[in-house]
Design a protein around this motif. Structure first.
Motif, PDB file in Angstrom:
ATOM      1  N   GLN A 342      52.768  33.895  46.503  1.00 27.69           N
ATOM      2  CA  GLN A 342      52.585  32.531  46.117  1.00 27.69           C
ATOM      3  C   GLN A 342      51.745  32.327  45.018  1.00 27.69           C
ATOM      4  O   GLN A 342      51.584  31.319  44.386  1.00 27.69           O
ATOM      5  N   LEU A 343      50.928  33.415  44.504  1.00 26.80           N
ATOM      6  CA  LEU A 343      49.969  33.143  43.456  1.00 26.80           C
ATOM      7  C   LEU A 343      50.684  33.217  42.047  1.00 26.80           C
ATOM      8  O   LEU A 343      51.858  33.785  41.903  1.00 26.80           O
ATOM      9  N   ASP A 344      49.994  32.711  41.091  1.00 18.46           N
ATOM     10  CA  ASP A 344      50.493  32.589  39.808  1.00 18.46           C
ATOM     11  C   ASP A 344      50.278  33.860  39.112  1.00 18.46           C
ATOM     12  O   ASP A 344      48.853  34.342  38.729  1.00 18.46           O
ATOM     13  N   PRO A 345      51.116  34.870  38.859  1.00 18.31           N
ATOM     14  CA  PRO A 345      51.022  36.222  38.226  1.00 18.31           C
ATOM     15  C   PRO A 345      50.246  36.039  36.797  1.00 18.31           C
ATOM     16  O   PRO A 345      49.586  37.051  36.363  1.00 18.31           O
ATOM     17  N   SER A 346      50.049  34.828  36.230  1.00 20.68           N
ATOM     18  CA  SER A 346      49.451  35.035  34.833  1.00 20.68           C
ATOM     19  C   SER A 346      47.836  34.698  35.102  1.00 20.68           C
ATOM     20  O   SER A 346      47.104  34.870  34.430  1.00 20.68           O
ATOM     21  N   LEU A 347      47.521  34.367  36.282  1.00 22.70           N
ATOM     22  CA  LEU A 347      46.215  33.845  36.807  1.00 22.70           C
ATOM     23  C   LEU A 347      45.653  35.290  37.628  1.00 22.70           C
ATOM     24  O   LEU A 347      44.528  35.675  37.528  1.00 22.70           O
ATOM     25  N   PHE A 348      46.330  35.805  38.448  1.00 21.00           N
ATOM     26  CA  PHE A 348      46.120  36.889  39.502  1.00 21.00           C
ATOM     27  C   PHE A 348      46.900  37.935  39.195  1.00 21.00           C
ATOM     28  O   PHE A 348      48.094  38.057  38.830  1.00 21.00           O
ATOM     29  N   ILE A 349      46.318  39.038  39.597  1.00 19.88           N
ATOM     30  CA  ILE A 349      46.759  40.361  39.447  1.00 19.88           C
ATOM     31  C   ILE A 349      46.454  41.335  40.645  1.00 19.88           C
ATOM     32  O   ILE A 349      45.452  41.303  41.384  1.00 19.88           O
ATOM     33  N   ARG A 350      47.464  42.212  41.231  1.00 21.42           N
ATOM     34  CA  ARG A 350      47.020  42.902  42.301  1.00 21.42           C
ATOM     35  C   ARG A 350      46.679  44.142  41.755  1.00 21.42           C
ATOM     36  O   ARG A 350      47.258  44.875  41.187  1.00 21.42           O
ATOM     37  N   VAL A 351      45.328  44.545  42.068  1.00 18.67           N
ATOM     38  CA  VAL A 351      44.665  45.909  41.390  1.00 18.67           C
ATOM     39  C   VAL A 351      44.514  47.003  42.449  1.00 18.67           C
ATOM     40  O   VAL A 351      44.419  47.772  42.110  1.00 18.67           O
ATOM     41  N   HIS A 352      45.069  46.877  43.878  1.00 18.01           N
ATOM     42  CA  HIS A 352      44.935  47.807  44.655  1.00 18.01           C
ATOM     43  C   HIS A 352      45.965  47.178  45.961  1.00 18.01           C
ATOM     44  O   HIS A 352      46.322  45.965  46.060  1.00 18.01           O
ATOM     45  N   ARG A 353      46.256  48.134  46.600  1.00 14.74           N
ATOM     46  CA  ARG A 353      47.319  47.628  47.821  1.00 14.74           C
ATOM     47  C   ARG A 353      46.611  46.810  48.618  1.00 14.74           C
ATOM     48  O   ARG A 353      47.368  46.112  49.462  1.00 14.74           O
ATOM     49  N   SER A 354      45.483  46.742  48.729  1.00 14.26           N
ATOM     50  CA  SER A 354      44.649  45.766  49.544  1.00 14.26           C
ATOM     51  C   SER A 354      43.845  44.828  48.865  1.00 14.26           C
ATOM     52  O   SER A 354      43.010  43.940  49.598  1.00 14.26           O
ATOM     53  N   HIS A 355      43.921  44.634  47.671  1.00 16.02           N
ATOM     54  CA  HIS A 355      43.139  43.776  46.896  1.00 16.02           C
ATOM     55  C   HIS A 355      43.887  42.884  45.766  1.00 16.02           C
ATOM     56  O   HIS A 355      44.686  43.357  44.872  1.00 16.02           O
ATOM     57  N   ILE A 356      43.585  41.709  45.543  1.00 18.73           N
ATOM     58  CA  ILE A 356      44.275  40.816  44.363  1.00 18.73           C
ATOM     59  C   ILE A 356      42.955  40.032  43.900  1.00 18.73           C
ATOM     60  O   ILE A 356      42.268  39.789  44.584  1.00 18.73           O
ATOM     61  N   VAL A 357      42.874  39.874  42.628  1.00 19.17           N
ATOM     62  CA  VAL A 357      41.950  39.264  41.766  1.00 19.17           C
ATOM     63  C   VAL A 357      42.253  38.522  40.849  1.00 19.17           C
ATOM     64  O   VAL A 357      43.611  38.366  40.156  1.00 19.17           O
ATOM     65  N   ALA A 358      41.523  37.365  40.463  1.00 22.84           N
ATOM     66  CA  ALA A 358      41.583  36.408  39.587  1.00 22.84           C
ATOM     67  C   ALA A 358      41.057  36.929  38.198  1.00 22.84           C
ATOM     68  O   ALA A 358      39.952  37.355  37.889  1.00 22.84           O
ATOM     69  N   ILE A 359      41.998  37.221  37.541  1.00 25.34           N
ATOM     70  CA  ILE A 359      41.742  37.963  36.195  1.00 25.34           C
ATOM     71  C   ILE A 359      40.739  37.276  35.169  1.00 25.34           C
ATOM     72  O   ILE A 359      39.837  37.974  34.428  1.00 25.34           O
ATOM     73  N   SER A 360      40.813  36.248  35.199  1.00 24.96           N
ATOM     74  CA  SER A 360      39.863  35.519  34.361  1.00 24.96           C
ATOM     75  C   SER A 360      38.124  35.335  34.700  1.00 24.96           C
ATOM     76  O   SER A 360      37.461  35.004  33.956  1.00 24.96           O
ATOM     77  N   HIS A 361      38.120  35.603  36.076  1.00 28.74           N
ATOM     78  CA  HIS A 361      36.729  35.705  36.700  1.00 28.74           C
ATOM     79  C   HIS A 361      36.067  37.160  36.726  1.00 28.74           C
ATOM     80  O   HIS A 361      34.891  37.316  37.185  1.00 28.74           O
ATOM     81  N   VAL A 362      36.973  38.152  35.889  1.00 31.49           N
ATOM     82  CA  VAL A 362      36.492  39.355  35.929  1.00 31.49           C
ATOM     83  C   VAL A 362      35.176  39.402  35.000  1.00 31.49           C
ATOM     84  O   VAL A 362      35.373  39.102  33.754  1.00 31.49           O
ATOM     85  N   CYS A 363      34.057  40.032  35.390  1.00 37.07           N
ATOM     86  CA  CYS A 363      33.035  40.095  34.345  1.00 37.07           C
ATOM     87  C   CYS A 363      32.352  41.346  34.071  1.00 37.07           C
ATOM     88  O   CYS A 363      31.498  41.857  33.328  1.00 37.07           O
ATOM     89  N   PHE A 364      33.064  42.410  34.669  1.00 35.41           N
ATOM     90  CA  PHE A 364      32.608  43.912  34.689  1.00 35.41           C
ATOM     91  C   PHE A 364      33.722  44.778  35.070  1.00 35.41           C
ATOM     92  O   PHE A 364      34.309  44.537  35.983  1.00 35.41           O
ATOM     93  N   VAL A 365      34.019  45.863  34.173  1.00 36.75           N
ATOM     94  CA  VAL A 365      35.063  46.849  34.809  1.00 36.75           C
ATOM     95  C   VAL A 365      34.485  48.348  34.216  1.00 36.75           C
ATOM     96  O   VAL A 365      33.876  48.352  33.125  1.00 36.75           O
ATOM     97  N   GLY A 366      34.488  49.267  35.247  1.00 33.79           N
ATOM     98  CA  GLY A 366      33.817  50.567  34.904  1.00 33.79           C
ATOM     99  C   GLY A 366      34.604  51.428  35.779  1.00 33.79           C
ATOM    100  O   GLY A 366      35.548  51.221  36.670  1.00 33.79           O
ATOM    101  N   LYS A 367      34.456  52.847  35.755  1.00 36.93           N
ATOM    102  CA  LYS A 367      35.195  54.075  36.060  1.00 36.93           C
ATOM    103  C   LYS A 367      34.548  54.292  37.797  1.00 36.93           C
ATOM    104  O   LYS A 367      33.111  54.152  37.604  1.00 36.93           O
TER     105      LYS A 367
END
Length: 405
Positions: A342-367
């Protein structure tokens, strides 16, 4: 009372508590990514291993103490002490495994966990029977309970801060200190008092086990705890399968701060717009469907709707999802797969089998471990795991892909 303990059994008791803590916390770390029955199985397993670790440490510590030679162990109080421990530990783990970690969750969970450790100890101690009585120094009782609660709080804080291998080990050590510190502090304030002839008829009666029988039971449980610890170190085959499915994800994820307003490479993203999405396969000739601009959430008095632009992340929860709007989580009647469709793939991305995030709201990424972790902005920032197979795609969407001449 504390003098005369067998140092080897004392060391073994602390090691068992740490191994049980590591196994229990490693299972707890997987609860957030599981759904339905798997969540309940993992929660039960974590509670059992932590309870077994606490209970086994307690009785190894008791065997290390210079207790009277004629002492026996009443079976009913001994079993009840374990059941109390398992129940209280299970409830405290449930509190910290749902929603986002906050002082309102961690403090009651630590108090409950510390209370469970103390309750198990004193119920188990009074399962000792013989021609003696047991007295406790009130000050040492209070101190032992305080040590259990404070160390349990420290262990949960370390664990919830970041669930990678190093933090997991540190939280397990803190857990071992919580159990051992409480036990030996309580033993320091405990005294065996010989019974007078008039008080002999008040000696507790019931089904009892000798010290030799308890030694066999404790030895078996030590083996179970050690085996569970070793099994927890075995890599998750699903993560290995994800890595094989996407060899490009083997590149080491860079740790970077990403401004919340930073736009990913590619076409401009308009957060509040309604976008046309391609028709599904087999739908040739059908008009493209609209991406959902609002998402349904369940409230006490019915279904409400929130704008897609307010959504930070979605997390699978059995056949439903939980939507985080930057402040709190709310229940959504969609499944995680339905939400992805249902969600717009240009705004959201499934990053895990159990998680979807809004890519524009990401403020940190790390290992983190063999995957990665990202943080979403908002009044209550929260973190979401990224599977190894999705690292390359997430980095590309955030503009973190290294460019070579």
């Amino acid at each position: 009372m504390f003098d005369g303990h067998d140092p080897f059994l004392v060391a073994l008791s602390v090691a068992i508590a740490i191994l049980g803590g590591y196994t229990g916390f490693s299972l707890t770390a997987r609860i957030r990514d599981a759904a339905g029955v798997n969540r309940r199985v993992l929660l039960s397993g974590a509670a059992v291993f932590l309870a077994v670790g606490i209970w086994t440490m307690h009785f190894v510590g008791v065997m290390a103490a210079p207790i009277p030679a004629d002492a026996v162990y009443l079976v009913l109080p001994t079993i009840v002490s374990f059941l109390i421990c398992a129940l209280v530990v299970g409830v405290s783990l449930f509190f910290v495994s749902i929603g986002e970690p906050s002082p309102r969750r961690i403090i009651p969970s630590a108090v409950l966990l510390g209370t469970g450790i103390a309750s198990m100890h004193y119920v188990g101690i009074h399962g000792l029977a013989g021609q003696f009585g047991i007295t406790h120094d009130p000050l040492m009782v209070l101190l032992s309970v305080a040590i259990a609660m404070l160390a349990a709080y420290g262990g949960l804080r370390i664990f919830l801060a970041r669930q990678d291998g190093l933090r997991l080990a540190a939280s397990a050590i803190a857990f071992g200190v919580a159990v051992s510190g409480m036990h030996y502090t309580a033993m320091l304030g405990m005294h065996f008092v010989p019974l007078t002839a008039e008080a002999h008829h008040h000696v507790a009666a019931g089904l009892a086990a000798s010290q030799q029988v308890l030694s066999i039971v404790v030895a078996v449980l030590c083996f179970v705890v050690a085996a569970g610890f070793l099994l927890s170190l075995v890599p998750d085959p699903r993560r290995q399968a994800e890595a094989v499915a996407d060899p490009a994800a083997n590149m080491e994820p860079a740790i970077a701060e990403v401004a919340p307003s930073a736009a990913p490479e590619g076409p401009a993203v308009l957060p509040n717009s309604v976008r046309l999405m391609p028709a599904p396969l087999g739908g040739i000739g059908q008009p493209p469907r609209l991406a959902a601009s609002r998402l349904p959430v369940e409230g006490a008095n019915g279904t409400h709707f929130i704008d897609a632009g307010e959504v930070r992340s979605l997390r699978a929860d059995a056949h439903y999802t939980r939507i985080h709007d930057g402040t709190r989580e709310r229940m959504c009647p969609w499944s995680i797969s339905e939400a992805e469709a249902q969600l717009d793939p240009s705004l959201f991305i499934r990053v895990h089998r159990s998680h979807i995030v809004a890519i524009s709201h990401v403020c940190f990424v790390g290992k983190e471990g063999d995957g990665a972790i990202i943080e979403l902005d908002g009044p209550a920032p929260h973190r979401v795991p990224v599977s190894r197979a999705k690292i390359a795609e997430v980095k590309a969407r955030l503009g973190l892909v290294r460019r070579h001449a």
